[in-house]
Design an enzyme around this catalytic site. Sequence first.
Site, PDB file in Angstrom:
ATOM      1  N   LYS A 223      37.566  27.590  27.432  1.00 58.86           N
ATOM      2  CA  LYS A 223      37.230  27.606  28.866  1.00 58.86           C
ATOM      3  C   LYS A 223      36.646  28.959  29.234  1.00 58.86           C
ATOM      4  CE  LYS A 223      39.501  27.744  33.408  1.00 58.86           C
ATOM      5  NZ  LYS A 223      40.807  27.706  34.107  1.00 58.86           N
ATOM      6  N   ASP A 228      37.092  32.714  39.009  1.00 63.36           N
ATOM      7  CA  ASP A 228      37.476  31.488  39.710  1.00 63.36           C
ATOM      8  C   ASP A 228      37.954  31.813  41.112  1.00 63.36           C
ATOM      9  OD1 ASP A 228      38.219  28.954  40.427  1.00 63.36           O
ATOM     10  OD2 ASP A 228      40.090  28.959  39.277  1.00 63.36           O
ATOM     11  N   LYS A 235      41.225  30.072  46.673  1.00 61.13           N
ATOM     12  CA  LYS A 235      42.511  30.689  46.384  1.00 61.13           C
ATOM     13  C   LYS A 235      42.830  31.761  47.428  1.00 61.13           C
ATOM     14  CE  LYS A 235      41.950  30.492  41.310  1.00 61.13           C
ATOM     15  NZ  LYS A 235      43.131  29.719  40.916  1.00 61.13           N
ATOM     16  N   ASP A 246      40.104  34.282  33.827  1.00 61.52           N
ATOM     17  CA  ASP A 246      40.024  32.830  33.730  1.00 61.52           C
ATOM     18  C   ASP A 246      39.086  32.377  32.617  1.00 61.52           C
ATOM     19  OD1 ASP A 246      41.274  30.558  34.690  1.00 61.52           O
ATOM     20  OD2 ASP A 246      39.631  30.024  36.025  1.00 61.52           O
ATOM     21  N   ASP A 305      39.836  23.664  42.703  1.00 67.53           N
ATOM     22  CA  ASP A 305      40.472  24.734  41.934  1.00 67.53           C
ATOM     23  C   ASP A 305      40.997  24.233  40.595  1.00 67.53           C
ATOM     24  OD1 ASP A 305      41.253  27.324  41.439  1.00 67.53           O
ATOM     25  OD2 ASP A 305      43.160  27.168  42.512  1.00 67.53           O
ATOM     26  N   GLU A 307      39.015  23.246  38.177  1.00 67.13           N
ATOM     27  CA  GLU A 307      37.657  23.146  37.628  1.00 67.13           C
ATOM     28  C   GLU A 307      37.603  23.327  36.124  1.00 67.13           C
ATOM     29  OE1 GLU A 307      38.453  27.096  36.924  1.00 67.13           O
ATOM     30  OE2 GLU A 307      38.922  25.987  38.735  1.00 67.13           O
ATOM     31  N   ARG A 309      39.309  22.094  33.681  1.00 63.21           N
ATOM     32  CA  ARG A 309      39.377  20.834  32.921  1.00 63.21           C
ATOM     33  C   ARG A 309      38.069  20.062  33.003  1.00 63.21           C
ATOM     34  NH1 ARG A 309      44.427  18.824  36.278  1.00 63.21           N
ATOM     35  NH2 ARG A 309      44.712  21.084  36.165  1.00 63.21           N
TER      36      ARG A 309
END
Length: 458
Positions: A223, A228, A235, A246, A305, A307, A309
């Site tokens: 990933k 993010d 967030k 992230d 949030d 995202e 996956r």
Amino acid sequence: MPVELLASPDDRSRPIHFIGENGLEEAALGDRVRNWANANGYEAKNGNVLLVPAADGDIESALIALGEAQEDALAAGKLAKALPEGAWHVASWPAHPDLAILGMVLGGYAFTAYGKKPSRTLRLAVENGPDRAEVERLAQGCALARDLINTPTNDMGPNALEQVVRQLGDKYGASVHVIDGDALLDRNFPMIHAVGRASAEAPRLIDLTWGQEDAPKLTLVGKGVCFDTGGLDIKPAASMLLMKKDMGGAANVIGLASMIMAARLPVRLRVLIPAVENSISANAFRPSDILPSRKGITVEIGNTDAEGRLVLADALTLADEEAPQMLIDMATLTGAARVALGPELPPFFTDDELLAAELSDAAQKTADPLWRLPLYKPYAERLSSKVADTNNVTTDGFAGAITAALFLQKFVEQAESWSHFDIFGWTKFAKPWAPVGGEAMAIRAIDRVLQRRFGGKA
């Protein structure tokens, strides 16, 4: 203080005595060292260091106590901070010499890219000890992962992450191909495009291949969400402070790939990194949007949030299309994993029972902790959608790490073996071998499994 490993000591080298816990009396120490330890009330407990002065006031030698367990050995990292610079050698080896020396090298790591730091170096001879090249191979892979995570997003966005992979490809003779921007739509990676399109830097899929085409296929997916914000489901500010990490899944996959290529493991390695920023703009994807995927599965967005996956799903689909013998993905995916197991114990998911056993054993042998969580099928129903094939999140908030893994599993059908690692990618509280900051997690354990499966190591 960086630790440089040498094959043999020089004339000015000073000894390090590794002793067992509560084993001061049994240790092969001279009277002078033993008397100094007793006079200073030294307790032989794991990680306790004692510097022994010479008659002229300089440091003559050092001793450190280490326990019998593998995880105890990494406490040797304290020596990287405690010893004065110069040449050192090991006078007596601990129970797990390879981990002790690795702990020292990892403990000497510092992220120095943005400020002047002391450049003192420890030179440590490992004659008659662990394989120096092997320790360096593992330490360099871990340091690479740490550096990438520690670098802020203004210098480690999708463009920069692509350049890192290209440089790694150049170093080991790998080929690197990139699909970016609207070409992602043309090539059928709609979810990678949707997540990253709001950023000033174009989203992309980075694809590295290395090794003989007819070798066993090993594919790593990481990933690469370089920052993010949470997207339109933004967030809170406090939750964004660590979001440069992230892309920790990508960083760890890159570190692991460097280990694999440095070892010349006889595999056809493929590394896939969907590199994006989850930003906010007029064209950001929205809650309730329904996205197509490369797999053909439609995904309702319950939360922007979640995202990671989404981009992993498109990359996993591509990886799965060539039915690799082993498919591994790594991601800083869920807060639920941290709630369940804390920041230091990454969960992994697989339905390959042999691999699960091998990973658990390797985690213990390498002092690189892992814990298996179940792919509990009944929870998959909680990802249901009334208007699409699946939602990207559940509505009840329960079992978030498991349901995220079950979401990813929808996109893997043909790989002989698949495993998913939900890592934190960050050391929250300093350890002797790990300062606060970006961290390599699970890759030493995975490397051990790969070396034994494909490299023939015992």
